[in-house]
Enzyme design. Structure first.
Site, PDB file in Angstrom:
ATOM      1  N   GLY A  46       0.831  -1.197   0.000  1.00  0.00           N
ATOM      2  CA  GLY A  46       0.000   0.000   0.000  1.00  0.00           C
ATOM      3  C   GLY A  46       0.866   1.246   0.000  1.00  0.00           C
ATOM      4  CD  GLN A  51       3.126   6.028   2.667  1.00  0.00           C
ATOM      5  OE1 GLN A  51       2.180   5.460   2.152  1.00  0.00           O
ATOM      6  NE2 GLN A  51       4.091   5.359   3.269  1.00  0.00           N
ATOM      7  CB  CYS A  94       4.858   2.345   7.376  1.00  0.00           C
ATOM      8  SG  CYS A  94       4.347   3.826   6.500  1.00  0.00           S
ATOM      9  CG  LEU A  95       6.400   1.127   1.351  1.00  0.00           C
ATOM     10  CD1 LEU A  95       5.824   1.365  -0.036  1.00  0.00           C
ATOM     11  CD2 LEU A  95       7.590   0.158   1.266  1.00  0.00           C
ATOM     12  CG  HIS A 136      -0.922   1.309   7.357  1.00  0.00           C
ATOM     13  ND1 HIS A 136       0.047   0.878   8.249  1.00  0.00           N
ATOM     14  CD2 HIS A 136      -0.286   2.163   6.511  1.00  0.00           C
ATOM     15  CE1 HIS A 136       1.206   1.459   7.935  1.00  0.00           C
ATOM     16  NE2 HIS A 136       1.031   2.237   6.883  1.00  0.00           N
ATOM     17  CD  GLU A 137      -1.380   2.532   2.752  1.00  0.00           C
ATOM     18  OE1 GLU A 137      -1.010   3.705   2.593  1.00  0.00           O
ATOM     19  OE2 GLU A 137      -0.598   1.610   3.052  1.00  0.00           O
ATOM     20  CG  HIS A 140      -0.151   6.829   5.432  1.00  0.00           C
ATOM     21  ND1 HIS A 140       0.978   7.369   6.016  1.00  0.00           N
ATOM     22  CD2 HIS A 140       0.135   5.519   5.233  1.00  0.00           C
ATOM     23  CE1 HIS A 140       1.896   6.421   6.157  1.00  0.00           C
ATOM     24  NE2 HIS A 140       1.409   5.285   5.701  1.00  0.00           N
TER      25      HIS A 140
HETATM   26 NI    NI Z   1       2.294   3.410   5.682  1.00  0.00          NI
END
Ligand code: NI
Length: 173
Positions: A46, A51, A94-95, A136-137, A140
């Site tokens: 994701g 991000q 998480c990226l 989670h997204e 963000h």
């Molecule tokens: Ni993330």
């Protein structure tokens, strides 16, 4: 389609409440394509627009993690319209916080309303990793990271590690 640089925590873009997308046009679709390419390249399951520095309510996900998979989702202006009482725990990463993981408890299933890549309104039910990822997204898009679900002590620990990693990343660039 351009691979974008993924911002690492701490970064002001990751703390902002993102704004709604008014029109799903070619600019919106280009952003979706960049997000997908960047997510698959990472690789991740994701990726949310903030991000890559775009403070807009959009994210992409593909929990099958296969490149060019037909399961890839583009969710624009997503909203959780129902959450299960039943919860599940997943060791999330998480990226924007590479190599950092923590067990996070969230509702096990959610129903999400969103606009897809064609601007069509969709309501979709997610469970398993898809439900975790969607929540989670969406966090963000509200300036929230998975570490914000932890105690301030643990959060500080993750942030310190990330500040060190960021310093090293800057030096390597
Ligand atoms: Ni993330």
């Amino acid at each position: 389609m351009t691979l974008q640089k993924i911002l690492w925590h701490p970064d002001p873009h990751l703390k902002k409440k993102c704004s709604e997308i008014g029109l799903v046009d070619d600019v919106t679709r280009a952003l979706a394509d960049d997000l997908l390419a960047t997510m698959y390249n990472a690789p991740g399951v994701g990726l949310a627009a903030p991000q890559i520095g775009e403070v807009k309510r959009m994210f992409v996900m593909d929990c099958t993690a296969k490149e060019e998979d037909p399961f890839a989702r583009v969710l624009i202006n997503p909203e959780i319209v129902w959450s299960s009482k039943e919860t599940s725990v997943y060791n999330e990463g998480c990226l924007s916080l590479p190599e950092q993981y923590a067990d996070i408890t969230r509702p096990a299933e959610v129903r999400v309303q969103y606009l897809n890549r064609d601007g069509k309104e969709v309501e979709e039910h997610f469970d398993g990793l898809w439900a975790t990822c969607a929540q989670h997204e969406i966090d963000h898009l509200n300036g929230k990271l998975f570490i914000d679900h932890l105690s301030s002590l643990k959060r500080t620990m993750f942030t310190r590690k990330m500040m060190k990693m960021k310093k090293e990343r800057t030096r390597d660039e």
